[in-house]
Design a protein around this motif. Sequence first.
Motif, PDB file in Angstrom:
ATOM      1  N   ARG A  65      -2.220  36.690  37.812  1.00  0.00           N
ATOM      2  CA  ARG A  65      -2.515  35.487  37.051  1.00  0.00           C
ATOM      3  C   ARG A  65      -2.431  34.221  37.889  1.00  0.00           C
TER       4      ARG A  65
ATOM      5  N   GLU B 266      -4.449  34.578  28.882  1.00  0.00           N
ATOM      6  CA  GLU B 266      -4.341  36.000  29.171  1.00  0.00           C
ATOM      7  C   GLU B 266      -5.552  36.791  28.678  1.00  0.00           C
TER       8      GLU B 266
ATOM      9  N   SER C  27       3.121  37.651  36.887  1.00  0.00           N
ATOM     10  CA  SER C  27       2.248  38.622  37.539  1.00  0.00           C
ATOM     11  C   SER C  27       1.403  37.935  38.610  1.00  0.00           C
TER      12      SER C  27
ATOM     13  N   GLY D 216       0.411  42.178  33.217  1.00  0.00           N
ATOM     14  CA  GLY D 216      -0.765  41.341  33.020  1.00  0.00           C
ATOM     15  C   GLY D 216      -2.073  42.007  33.371  1.00  0.00           C
TER      16      GLY D 216
END
Length: 318
Positions: free
Chosen positions: A204, A222, A201, A256
């Motif tokens: 991130r 995360e 993603s 995400g």
Amino acid sequence: MKLHPAGFIQALAFVVVFLLFISGEAGWILIYCMLAAIAASIVTCVLSHKHISVSCGSFAGVYQLGQEVTAELHVGGRGFCILPFVVINGFFMGKPFSARCSVFGRRGGCVKITMRAEECCLNRLDIEQVQIRDFLGIIVFSSPVRPEPGAAAVLPAIVEYSGPEVIPPLLPSDEDEETERPALSGGMPGYEHRGYVPGDSPRRINYKLSAKKRTLLVRRDEGTATERVEIVLAPGADCACAEQAFALSQKLISGGGSVRVIFGGESFPAASPAEVYKLREWLAFRDLHSAGGGSGLSRSASLSHTVVTISPEGITVQ
């Protein structure tokens, strides 16, 4: 109270013919018997019609679209109650129904209504009218009994998101710049980084750290807070709107991100795959037909960078 004398008139016409052309004595006996039966039928219904009770059985669990849902109506009496014809009219799963039963004393009955779930979210069982008829069908009462409506929760179908592309803000906060270590002691989250792999993603990616290292680095942690997308079900939202809200939430979370679905004065935040299933159940218990539904857009949602409004007219992204 309504009168329906058609049956009485037909019976009287038959007795008159019997009286005039067959046997006068037997004809008068028939007339007396008929009048006594009418009086007994009317008096019994008048004395009993206020002693009836109707209740709706509770539903257990949630249901899938296309699944058959069975509701139970319990009809009983209090004290003197002799009602041979009780008709209950209403709506269930968006369709009309008419149920019939009899009540003798406290001995009533249980009427089962089975409908197929064709719309998701909360489907109510609403009783619009309870009609009571006497033995001969001469008078009809509309009972004032209005039980609490029952409801069945139906899960939204899992469909593909078909609205405009929703791209959450990609810039990380300033706190993300120098953190290359795992989580610090004391419960404060830190970050561990690895090289970018196609499919990761973009949310991130630590852009500032990647610029320093001259290679794309992705945060492993995360659990860090990210700016979530507000998904608002507008007034008049229907089953398809709820399905699109869930599809978009699932898409963003799998990438995400995090979301908050808003309906009326209620909201449900979700940021992990486990919370996606809870979100689906939360949507199943929303009454899309309630007055004022979808009007509770909070101040935090209005100030968010990304607000997605879903209505029957379409999906808009702000």
